[in-house]
Design a protein around this motif. Structure first.
Motif, mmCIF file in Angstrom:
data_model
loop_
_atom_site.group_PDB
_atom_site.id
_atom_site.type_symbol
_atom_site.label_atom_id
_atom_site.label_comp_id
_atom_site.label_asym_id
_atom_site.label_seq_id
_atom_site.Cartn_x
_atom_site.Cartn_y
_atom_site.Cartn_z
ATOM 1 N N ILE A 108 0.862 -1.174 0.000
ATOM 2 C CA ILE A 108 0.000 0.000 0.000
ATOM 3 C C ILE A 108 0.901 1.227 0.000
ATOM 4 O O ILE A 108 1.963 1.229 0.618
ATOM 5 N N THR A 109 0.500 2.250 -0.730
ATOM 6 C CA THR A 109 1.323 3.453 -0.788
ATOM 7 C C THR A 109 0.833 4.469 0.235
ATOM 8 O O THR A 109 -0.276 4.372 0.756
ATOM 9 N N GLU A 112 -2.457 6.035 -0.619
ATOM 10 C CA GLU A 112 -3.604 5.150 -0.402
ATOM 11 C C GLU A 112 -3.998 5.076 1.070
ATOM 12 O O GLU A 112 -5.180 5.008 1.397
ATOM 13 N N VAL A 113 -2.990 5.070 1.939
ATOM 14 C CA VAL A 113 -3.296 5.019 3.371
ATOM 15 C C VAL A 113 -4.122 6.240 3.753
ATOM 16 O O VAL A 113 -5.134 6.139 4.449
ATOM 17 N N VAL A 143 1.201 17.358 6.802
ATOM 18 C CA VAL A 143 2.125 16.651 7.689
ATOM 19 C C VAL A 143 3.513 16.563 7.064
ATOM 20 O O VAL A 143 4.386 15.848 7.565
ATOM 21 N N GLY A 144 3.719 17.272 5.948
ATOM 22 C CA GLY A 144 5.046 17.311 5.328
ATOM 23 C C GLY A 144 5.392 16.072 4.540
ATOM 24 O O GLY A 144 6.563 15.786 4.306
ATOM 25 N N MET A 145 4.386 15.317 4.115
ATOM 26 C CA MET A 145 4.686 14.069 3.415
ATOM 27 C C MET A 145 4.342 14.145 1.928
ATOM 28 O O MET A 145 4.242 13.117 1.256
ATOM 29 N N ASP A 147 5.997 14.876 -0.673
ATOM 30 C CA ASP A 147 6.947 14.291 -1.622
ATOM 31 C C ASP A 147 7.033 12.776 -1.529
ATOM 32 O O ASP A 147 7.770 12.151 -2.270
ATOM 33 N N PHE A 148 6.304 12.191 -0.583
ATOM 34 C CA PHE A 148 6.465 10.753 -0.357
ATOM 35 C C PHE A 148 5.227 9.974 -0.773
ATOM 36 O O PHE A 148 5.113 8.807 -0.464
ATOM 37 N N GLN A 152 5.914 3.066 -0.817
ATOM 38 C CA GLN A 152 5.256 2.004 -0.066
ATOM 39 C C GLN A 152 5.477 2.303 1.423
ATOM 40 O O GLN A 152 6.539 2.799 1.805
ATOM 41 N N ILE A 153 4.504 1.996 2.245
ATOM 42 C CA ILE A 153 4.513 2.443 3.634
ATOM 43 C C ILE A 153 5.736 1.935 4.411
ATOM 44 O O ILE A 153 6.272 2.617 5.281
ATOM 45 N N GLN A 155 8.708 1.691 3.425
ATOM 46 C CA GLN A 155 9.967 2.344 3.077
ATOM 47 C C GLN A 155 10.180 3.650 3.838
ATOM 48 O O GLN A 155 11.105 4.396 3.537
ATOM 49 N N SER A 157 10.533 6.006 7.499
ATOM 50 C CA SER A 157 11.041 5.916 8.868
ATOM 51 C C SER A 157 9.861 5.932 9.840
ATOM 52 O O SER A 157 8.730 6.223 9.457
ATOM 53 N N GLN A 160 8.034 9.215 9.898
ATOM 54 C CA GLN A 160 7.254 9.461 8.682
ATOM 55 C C GLN A 160 5.987 8.610 8.660
ATOM 56 O O GLN A 160 4.923 9.071 8.249
ATOM 57 N N ARG A 163 3.438 10.240 10.723
ATOM 58 C CA ARG A 163 2.849 11.382 10.021
ATOM 59 C C ARG A 163 1.770 10.924 9.052
ATOM 60 O O ARG A 163 0.729 11.572 8.902
ATOM 61 N N ASN B 226 3.756 -2.600 -5.579
ATOM 62 C CA ASN B 226 3.643 -2.071 -4.228
ATOM 63 C C ASN B 226 2.241 -1.636 -3.862
ATOM 64 O O ASN B 226 2.058 -0.965 -2.874
ATOM 65 N N ARG B 227 1.268 -1.936 -4.729
ATOM 66 C CA ARG B 227 -0.079 -1.460 -4.435
ATOM 67 C C ARG B 227 -1.061 -2.586 -4.595
ATOM 68 O O ARG B 227 -1.044 -3.299 -5.589
ATOM 69 N N ASP B 384 9.567 19.971 5.550
ATOM 70 C CA ASP B 384 8.608 18.862 5.575
ATOM 71 C C ASP B 384 9.251 17.645 6.231
ATOM 72 O O ASP B 384 10.204 17.779 6.989
ATOM 73 N N ALA B 385 8.727 16.455 5.936
ATOM 74 C CA ALA B 385 9.165 15.257 6.649
ATOM 75 C C ALA B 385 10.424 14.640 6.061
ATOM 76 O O ALA B 385 10.750 13.512 6.379
ATOM 77 N N GLU B 387 14.094 13.367 5.396
ATOM 78 C CA GLU B 387 15.085 12.922 6.369
ATOM 79 C C GLU B 387 16.432 12.758 5.691
ATOM 80 O O GLU B 387 16.509 12.443 4.508
#
Ligand SMILES: Nc1ncnc2c1ncn2[C@@H]1O[C@H](COP(=O)(O)OP(=O)(O)O)[C@@H](O)[C@H]1O
Ligand SMILES: [Mg+2]
Lengths: 270, 426, 304
Positions: A108-109, A112-113, A143-145, A147-148, A152-153, A155, A157, A160, A163, B226-227, B384-385, B387
């Protein structure tokens, strides 16, 4: 219960005092087998405030949230969300569970979550409308995410991941946010920025209840607190609840150390 | 199905088997995903074994041995077994694997007892009941294909329709419960979907091989995407491909179909586990080797730069001595640097070319930036987040943050160490 | 020795050999390894037949054991990539090996008495007919072989008791005190493989799988201590052997099947009636608890 919640909130002006409590728990009693985990707990978390549920490990904090949401059966007790029974107000609550049971290899990406937060509001079998898609992206940005979103969840930290789950709760657009230990396994930077986000959400008028066990941050960042150890030890404005005497009652003998230098870091990381 | 059979460049019976295998692959592939992701991959094993008493009871109850009756019996027994499995897990301290094992052995024991009972009362008529579990793809009829197609389409449609509740429950049951989904019902529902797949497959490939048909496509597809929304169709596709390939090979080699399908499937899983981009064992191994090599080359480059900075250009042997690395490694790194045009040789002694010196400085700057992060990172406000990635802080934090970090580091060192920052870090 | 006694003794020995290992499998959550191993040995049996043209027990057991070990190590390797969960690894490896065996049977050994039925349903009823003579004493082959396996398993469990216990309970901790969980897990599974293969050859696969899983699962519902759990497992195993045999005679049904059913009944009884973890006990306790809570709460509120 010692103190009560109508101790004048510091940032009044939205008339928070007139609103029904965001979450009211009455006489909650839960046991696993013969063991009581919660005993006759009354609690009332004010609307538009940032509240903490504090207590030692195994105090029943997670159990309180789950029982309040009806996820586990209670022996007795009742939960009101904005004055209505919780069953009728599911859409008013967003819950961020403790994350220890999640399978991180799940396909799941991140996006999607977060989108999951919109499924219940839009209906489980309807397609997610475009404005909801935009909302999901906004929550991710918040939440600053941003770019992510395609990751996949697994991958990410720990910070993150947390968040992402907060973004999912934001996407639910519920006025009441319940979070179970959002800062466990999270780095200091993320903790600070999540706290900042929670304060901002509070200032937008949302009510937030966080299970937490770092007494140091509770004093700095929260308005209201419930000190729990099977029973409700104390409840009210943070300054009145987190005192040497109540801590000793909640944490027992081990709290002597806390009591002695209560003025300094009251940190109970563990 | 007739048109499809005519369309394939195969003789009639091979075409029927190939189509059957494809249909089975689609259904089992899509539904098996739910077993694999719930870490109940062997549920199929138990359900397949649970079919035996169902087949026997169906035969005893109706006295008929036609395929449909037996199929219904198998399905009902599978359902009962599935419910028992979920029930045992839910209500007791027995873990999933043991619950599956208990249902498997109990039902199969019952099946054997019923078989002997049938054998002693209905004499010759029983032959064939016990082979139900072993599957006979060659015995597929065109009529069976219609049944399989309907079941496969229904299964897929149901998955598509209930996709979101299923996904939410699978990924995060606590959240699913909190937003009001009937988590337990959905769990039972997922197991029932598996029953459907098992019943479809049992007669084609047999009990044991059905286990593989449920698991192979899901595991292979998982390595490639991955999905979940892609995983399910991809698994169905892989299932169909494996089924058809196995059926064709088996037809060519004139051997039983089921085992060949399973072996093809196993080969596909091995291939994906080894080769999957970004994830496979070989891919990870190569990346690890590349990273190690890069670290070595960069280390030697910096060592060389330092040595030259401090005295006369070294020979490889002196360099190895000064840097404390094995001589073979230094030689390997030097030849890589040489190929990149970063070295100038002066007899035995080595210089850095201009590009070599620049590369060395770039490495040093990266290291400085990392130590600056460790020391001053906490003062930095990240937008942002994101790292930091130790191997390339600038790329992972962005230029703005990296520059800010440099400024902080310079200020922290009192500004005096600006030129020597590189040396100071070592 | 009478035939009935031989059969009961054979089944009892299977129950003992399996009962010594089953609790560890259940506690380690790899109960289904037994099913996997008992299917994965087929190519070994076929290979022995193809190479040596024999179905004599010892070569067959060796051939099967080789493939059982291949199965165990294959599953371990697949799992160690961390790309495949352990249940999926089991479900991938043993069907592949079984498929190899089926191909071997149908392709090369057809005509020989090596059909699937015989390997799946290796029949306990035939146990008394295969005897080995020691001087003038004739003993059923199955009893000799299984007796040896029981001895081996008992020795293994006794010698490695602490290690097995530690790695089952807390693999990470045992690593820190110098016990390799991987090694112990492989040893255990190889013992399971050898047990399964030997028993398989004389009583059929399903009885072995049943004896490895069901009594241990039932015992898990009844006890909290490992030693007690093993004892109860053995008890249930023997009970199933004796009672199952009686039932089979009465009902004229498959002996292995009846024994399996008796074991299943024991599990159901434990599930419902276990004094601590049983459905009944817990339902009663919940009701009592709820009543007590109500009373205590009412009292507390009245006093307020
Ligand atoms: N599912 C359960 N079954 C039995 N006991 C439980 C279960 N969940 C929690 N407990 C017990 O209930 C107590 C309270 O747990 P919990 O609410 O998770 O505490 P906290 O969140 O405050 O650390 C703990 O002592 C825990 O061991
Ligand atoms: Mg908790």
């Amino acid at each position: 219960m010692s103190a009560h919640q109508d101790g004048g909130p510091p940032t009044a002006g939205r008339g928070a005092g007139d609103r029904a409590p965001a979450l009211e728990i009455r006489r909650m009693t839960v046991s696993y087998g013969a063991r009581p985990v919660l005993w006759d707990v009354d609690a009332s978390f004010p609307a538009g405030r940032l509240s903490a549920i504090v207590g030692p490990n195994g105090a029943g904090k997670s159990t309180l949230l789950k029982a309040a949401l009806g996820l586990i059966p209670a022996d007795a007790g009742q939960t009101l969300v904005e004055g209505r029974p919780v069953g009728a107000a599911r859409d008013r609550v967003a819950y961020v569970p403790q994350r220890d049971a999640v399978d991180w290899d799940f396909p799941i990406t991140v996006r999607e979550v977060v989108e999951m937060g919109r499924y219940a509001p839009t209906g489980w079998f309807r397609r997610v409308p475009r404005r909801d898609a935009a909302l999901v992206d906004d929550c991710l940005e918040r939440v600053g995410m941003g770019d992510f979103r395609g990751r996949q969840i697994g991958q990410l930290s720990g910070g993150q991941r947390q968040r992402v789950f907060i973004a999912r709760a934001l996407a639910q657009q519920a006025p009441l946010l319940l979070m179970d230990e959002p800062f466990s396994g999270v780095d200091a930077r993320t903790e600070a920025s999540i706290l900042e986000l929670l304060a901002a959400l509070r200032d937008e008028g949302r009510s937030i209840v966080v299970v937490h066990h770092d007494l140091g941050t509770v004093r700095g960042a929260f308005d209201h607190a419930l000190l729990l150890n099977v029973r409700a030890v104390a409840e009210g404005p943070v300054a009145e609840v987190v005192t040497r005497e109540t801590l000793a009652r909640a944490y027992g003998a081990g709290a002597d150390a806390v009591g002695r230098d209560a003025g300094e870091a009251l940190s109970w990381a563990g | 199905m007739g048109w499809l059979i005519d369309l394939l460049p195969l003789n009639y019976s091979d075409a029927v088997v190939a189509i059957g295998a494809a249909l089975l692959g689609i259904a089992a592939g899509a539904l098996g995903v739910f077993a694999v992701l719930r870490q109940r991959s062997l549920v199929g094993d138990a359900l397949a074994h649970a079919a035996l008493p169902g087949v026997c009871v169906a035969f005893l109850a109706t006295g008929a041995k036609d395929a449909t009756t037996l199929l219904v019996g198998a399905a009902l027994a599978g359902l009962v077994g599935a419910l028992l499995m979920v029930g045992i897990e839910r209500t007791s301290r027995v873990r999933p694997d043991a619950a599956i094992g208990v249902v498997l052995s109990s039902f199969f024991s019952l099946g054997i007892v019923l078989l002997t009972h049938i054998a002693s009362t209905n004499d010759a008529n029983q032959a064939g009941l016990d082979t139900y579990l072993f599957g006979q793809a060659a015995g597929l009829l065109e009529r069976d294909l219609d049944v399989m197609a309907v079941l496969a389409v229904v299964a897929l449609a149901v998955v598509a329709l209930a996709f979101r509740p299923l996904k939410t429950t699978l990924f995060d049951p606590a959240f699913a419960g909190a937003v009001g989904l009937p988590v337990r019902l959905l769990e039972i529902f997922m197991t029932m979907l598996l029953v459907v797949a098992v019943v479809i497959g049992l007669r084609t490939v047999g009990a044991i091989l059905m286990v593989a048909m449920l698991v192979v496509p899901a595991v292979a597809a998982r390595q490639l995407c991955n999905r979940l929304s892609l995983l399910i169709p991809l698994a169905a596709l892989i299932g169909a491909a494996v089924g058809v390939a196995g059926a064709l090979i088996a037809a060519r080699a004139e051997v039983p179909t089921g085992p060949v399908i399973v072996l093809v499937g196993f080969a596909v899983v091995l291939a994906t586990v080894l080769l999957a981009p970004g994830r496979g064992v070989l891919w990870r191994g190569r990346k690890l080797a590349r990273d190690r090599r890069r670290a070595l080359v960069e280390g030697v480059l910096v060592d060389l730069e330092t040595t030259i900075h401090a005295g006369p250009p070294p020979t490889p042997r002196e360099l190895a001595l000064a840097s404390g690395r094995p001589r073979r490694q230094v030689a390997r790194a030097l030849s890589a640097l040489d190929r990149a045009g970063m070295l100038a040789r002066d007899g035995e002694r080595i210089h850095l070319t201009e590009s070599g010196a620049a590369a060395a400085h770039a490495v040093l700057e990266r290291r400085d930036l990392w130590s600056a992060w460790l020391e001053h990172g906490w003062k930095l406000r990240l937008p942002d987040a994101r790292e930091p990635d130790p191997t390339d802080l600038r790329a992972s934090l962005g230029d703005d943050c990296a520059d800010e970090l440099r400024r902080l580091a310079l200020a922290g060192d009192g500004g005096g160490a600006a030129g020597d920052a590189g040396q100071g870090a070592r | 020795m009478s035939d009935d006694l031989t059969i009961i003794l054979t089944a009892g020995l299977v129950a003992t050999a399996a009962g010594l290992l089953g609790p560890f499998l259940v506690l380690r959550r790899v109960a289904l390894m037994s099913d996997a191993v008992s299917h994965a040995v087929l190519p070994g049996i076929v290979a022995v037949y193809l190479l040596f043209e024999t179905r004599a027990p010892l070569p067959v057991i060796v051939g099967a054991a080789v493939f059982a070990v291949v199965c165990v190590i294959g599953i371990d390797l697949l799992r160690s990539t961390r790309l495949v969960a352990s249940d999926a690894a089991i479900a991938l490896v043993f069907p592949a090996l079984f498929a190899l065996g089926v191909l071997g049977v149908t392709e090369f050994a057809s005509g020989a008495h090596l059909d699937l039925d015989a390997t799946i349903y290796g029949e306990i009823a035939f146990a008394p007919f295969d005897v080995w003579a020691f001087g003038s004493v004739e003993v059923a082959r199955s009893i000799v072989l299984l007796g040896a396996v029981v001895l081996a398993n008992a020795t293994l469990v006794a010698l490695l008791w602490k290690e097995l216990k530690a790695t089952t309970f807390d693999p990470e901790f045992s690593r820190t005190i110098g016990i390799s969980p991987t090694l112990l897990s492989r040893l255990l599974l190889i013992a399971v493989a050898v047990t399964a293969v030997t028993a398989f050859e004389s009583v059929g696969a399903i009885l072995v799988v049943t004896m490895l899983i069901v009594p241990a699962a039932a015992a898990y519902l009844l006890c909290d201590r490992l030693l007690a759990m093993i004892a109860v497992t053995l008890g249930i195993g023997w009970l199933s052997a004796v009672l199952g045999h009686t039932v089979a005679l009465r009902a004229d049904a498959s002996i292995a099947g009846s024994m399996g059913l008796v074991a299943a009944c024991c599990f159901v009884l434990a599930l419902v009636l276990s004094p601590k973890y049983g459905l009944l006990a817990r339902a009663l306790q919940r009701r009592r608890r709820r009543r007590e809570v109500r009373a205590a709460l009412a009292e507390a509120h009245a006093a307020r």
